[in-house]
Design a protein around this motif. Structure first.
Motif, PDB file in Angstrom:
ATOM      1  N   ALA A  15       1.028  -1.166   0.058  1.00  0.00           N
ATOM      2  CA  ALA A  15       0.044   0.108   0.156  1.00  0.00           C
ATOM      3  C   ALA A  15       0.833   1.145   0.065  1.00  0.00           C
ATOM      4  O   ALA A  15       0.544   2.212  -0.471  1.00  0.00           O
ATOM      5  N   LYS A  16       1.987   1.191   0.787  1.00  0.00           N
ATOM      6  CA  LYS A  16       2.915   2.481   0.738  1.00  0.00           C
ATOM      7  C   LYS A  16       3.517   2.700  -0.559  1.00  0.00           C
ATOM      8  O   LYS A  16       3.753   3.774  -0.831  1.00  0.00           O
ATOM      9  N   GLY A  17       3.601   1.591  -1.389  1.00  0.00           N
ATOM     10  CA  GLY A  17       4.244   1.714  -2.663  1.00  0.00           C
ATOM     11  C   GLY A  17       3.139   2.342  -3.813  1.00  0.00           C
ATOM     12  O   GLY A  17       3.571   2.813  -4.850  1.00  0.00           O
ATOM     13  N   HIS A  18       1.978   1.953  -3.342  1.00  0.00           N
ATOM     14  CA  HIS A  18       0.749   2.308  -4.473  1.00  0.00           C
ATOM     15  C   HIS A  18      -0.456   3.127  -3.467  1.00  0.00           C
ATOM     16  O   HIS A  18      -1.631   2.591  -3.578  1.00  0.00           O
ATOM     17  N   PRO A  19      -0.249   4.037  -2.891  1.00  0.00           N
ATOM     18  CA  PRO A  19      -0.954   4.877  -1.903  1.00  0.00           C
ATOM     19  C   PRO A  19      -2.518   5.181  -2.920  1.00  0.00           C
ATOM     20  O   PRO A  19      -3.478   5.186  -2.224  1.00  0.00           O
TER      21      PRO A  19
END
Length: 64
Positions: A15-19
Motif C-alpha cells: 500500500a505504501k508503494g501504491h497509495p
C-alpha cells in the motif's frame, strides 16, 4: 510474528508503494460496509478508514 501478521505487513508495504490504489480499495471497502449496514456504523467505518490510510500514508479522505 505469525502468518497473519506477516501478510498484514506485506499488504502495508504494498500500500505504501501504491497509495492511490490503496486509497481506492479503502474507500470501496468503507462504502460496501456502509451500504450493507445502512450507514449504521458510519462513524466507525470513517475512523477505521482513516486509520488504515494513516498506516500507509494514504491521502484520501472520507467521502461523507
Amino acid at each position: 510474528m505469525g502468518k497473519l501478521g506477516d501478510v498484514a505487513n506485506k499488504a502495508k508495504e504494498m500500500a505504501k508503494g501504491h497509495p492511490g490504489q490503496a486509497d481506492k480499495g479503502v474507500e470501496s471497502a468503507e462504502r460496501v460496509v456502509d451500504e450493507r449496514t445502512g450507514d449504521k456504523y458510519d462513524a466507525q467505518t470513517d475512523k477505521a478508514a482513516d486509520a488504515a490510510r494513516r498506516s500507509y500514508g494514504g491521502g484520501g479522505t472520507a467521502s461523507h
